[in-house]
Design an enzyme around this catalytic site. Structure first.
Site, PDB file in Angstrom:
ATOM      1  CE  LYS A  36      -0.714   0.120   4.963  1.00 37.84           C
ATOM      2  NZ  LYS A  36      -1.403  -0.637   6.011  1.00 37.84           N
ATOM      3  NE  ARG A 129      -6.269  -0.208  11.170  1.00 37.28           N
ATOM      4  CZ  ARG A 129      -5.284  -0.286  10.273  1.00 37.28           C
ATOM      5  NH1 ARG A 129      -4.517   0.756  10.030  1.00 37.28           N
ATOM      6  NH2 ARG A 129      -5.062  -1.401   9.615  1.00 37.28           N
TER       7      ARG A 129
HETATM    8  C1  LIG Z   1      -0.612  -1.513   6.536  1.00 34.61           C
HETATM    9  C2  LIG Z   1      -1.001  -2.805   7.090  1.00 34.61           C
HETATM   10  C3  LIG Z   1      -0.040  -3.797   7.300  1.00 34.61           C
HETATM   11  C4  LIG Z   1       1.444  -3.577   7.049  1.00 34.61           C
HETATM   12  O1  LIG Z   1       1.983  -2.688   7.974  1.00 34.61           O
HETATM   13  P1  LIG Z   1       3.563  -2.348   8.002  1.00 34.61           P
HETATM   14  O2  LIG Z   1       3.741  -1.576   9.241  1.00 34.61           O
HETATM   15  O3  LIG Z   1       3.840  -1.557   6.766  1.00 34.61           O
HETATM   16  O4  LIG Z   1       4.287  -3.636   8.020  1.00 34.61           O
HETATM   17  C5  LIG Z   1      -0.475  -5.014   7.785  1.00 34.61           C
HETATM   18  N1  LIG Z   1      -1.774  -5.245   8.059  1.00 34.61           N
HETATM   19  C6  LIG Z   1      -2.732  -4.317   7.855  1.00 34.61           C
HETATM   20  C7  LIG Z   1      -4.146  -4.649   8.175  1.00 34.61           C
HETATM   21  C8  LIG Z   1      -2.384  -3.070   7.370  1.00 34.61           C
HETATM   22  O5  LIG Z   1      -3.330  -2.152   7.183  1.00 34.61           O
END
Ligand SMILES: *Cc1c(COP(=O)(O)O)cnc(C)c1O
Length: 353
Positions: A36, A129
């Site tokens: 992302k 969250r």
């Molecule tokens: C963004 C996200 C991740 C990855 O997070 P990082 O800190 O970039 O490793 C994993 N799980 C969910 C649900 C996310 O939104």
């Protein structure tokens, strides 16, 4: 060279991916690579697949659609909107969920498309969250086991994103115990227990990951080489796979205090200043549309970032040994928030090296 630009070193990303995939595999953990922050870039996803990734995860279905031709399974990270159920079933193999109404919309779509859509039920262990509150999960499960076209493939959690809660042996053990309880009570395999994001890596590297956690969803550690619970660099990972370049358009000696009555800046806040006397200031042609100036780190340590407006980045070059001139490029490293901004800005050219 065009400016501003983001230089992206694919070999370094591949290296970081390979190391994390290998380290996780030794602990029985599969990695979903999270794209992302790079807006689902297919070029980067391909480098990650070369580094050993078999699952690509993104929070936006638009990005997974862009990644259609990448040979890896696709995971949707953000809870699906009911209005996108059709695309979710079509373009992702597995999605993270916490709402019955959404899962039943996915079920209708899957039945319509003649598919089985896998889901991971998200469990809130306290970060506040997404996720079903951990005490309510066991009773929620039977409602979805009866839905056609849906396979409950696992449970998962997300920590350190909103509440800042750090993954520990204690909270992740709640997740693995829940998985065991679901398996026992409902007689299902429940193959996946997804123990979080880059903030869970500190448990892996200290040998404390609770057995039973067999999946992690990793973005930041692959891109920036950091675990995110304590913000530490991970040994053996590159922290400079991304570099931001901006170009100097003005240099001058000016006071450090504005002249006149101070009201609001362009963003509605009242800026505060300390008087450091005269300084040599440079303006770089990039701004808040492109970067988060608070998370931007000049390669030349003598440069101090002072502030930014929409399209101007102001830096203090008073202490610099290098004699900067108009047209010079300045190189920066970034933290996650700034990388996100640079990737999403149309004005920042992406250059793959
Ligand atoms: C963004 C996200 C991740 C990855 O997070 P990082 O800190 O970039 O490793 C994993 N799980 C969910 C649900 C996310 O939104």
């Amino acid at each position: 060279m065009v400016n501003p630009r983001l230089e992206i070193n694919l070999e370094k990303i591949k290296h970081n991916t390979y190391k994390i995939v290998t380290d996780c595999r030794k602990a029985g953990i599969d990695v979903a690579a999270v794209t992302k922050v790079v807006c689902g870039s297919p070029v980067i996803a391909r480098a990650m697949v070369e580094g050993g990734i078999t699952c690509i995860a993104d929070s936006r279905i638009e990005n997974l659609i862009k990644l259609k031709s990448i040979r890896a399974s696709k995971m949707l990270l953000r809870l699906p909107m009911i209005s996108e159920a059709e695309e979710v079933v079509e373009y992702s193999d597995i999605s993270l969920n916490s709402e019955y109404d959404t899962i039943s919309a996915l079920s209708r779509e899957a039945a319509g498309q003649g598919k089985v859509h896998s889901i991971i039920l998200m469990v809130d262990l306290g970060d506040l969250r997404e996720g079903i509150w951990y005490e309510k999960v066991l009773d929620f499960v039977p409602r979805i086991l009866s839905l056609n076209g849906i396979e409950l493939a696992g449970i998962g959690t997300n920590l350190t994103c909103y509440g800042g809660v750090i993954p520990t042996v204690e909270n992740l053990s709640v997740l693995t115990s829940l998985a065991d309880a679901i398996r026992e009570r409902y007689r299902i395999i429940l193959p996946i227990v997804s123990g979080g994001n880059s903030s869970s890596l500190h448990l892996l590297y200290s040998g404390k990951m609770p057995p039973g956690i067999n999946n992690l969803r990793i973005g930041e550690a692959i891109f920036l080489g950091r675990e995110t619970a304590f913000g530490k660099q991970v040994d053996g990972l590159y922290d400079d796979a991304f570099a931001f370049y901006g170009e100097i358009v003005e240099i001058g000696q000016k006071p450090s205090m504005p002249l006149g009555i101070i009201g609001h800046d362009a963003f509605g806040s009242s800026p505060e200043f300390t008087d450091k006397g005269l300084m040599t200031r440079a303006i770089i042609a990039a701004g808040r549309q492109d970067i988060d100036y608070c998370a931007l780190y000049p390669e030349d340590n003598d440069i101090k970032v002072i502030g930014a407006s929409s399209d101007h980045l102001i830096v203090d070059i008073t202490g610099c040994k290098k004699k900067y001139k108009i047209g010079d490029e300045v190189k920066f490293k970034m933290s996650y928030g700034c990388l996100l901004q640079a990737e999403t800005s149309e004005y920042v050219k992406k250059v793959y090296i």
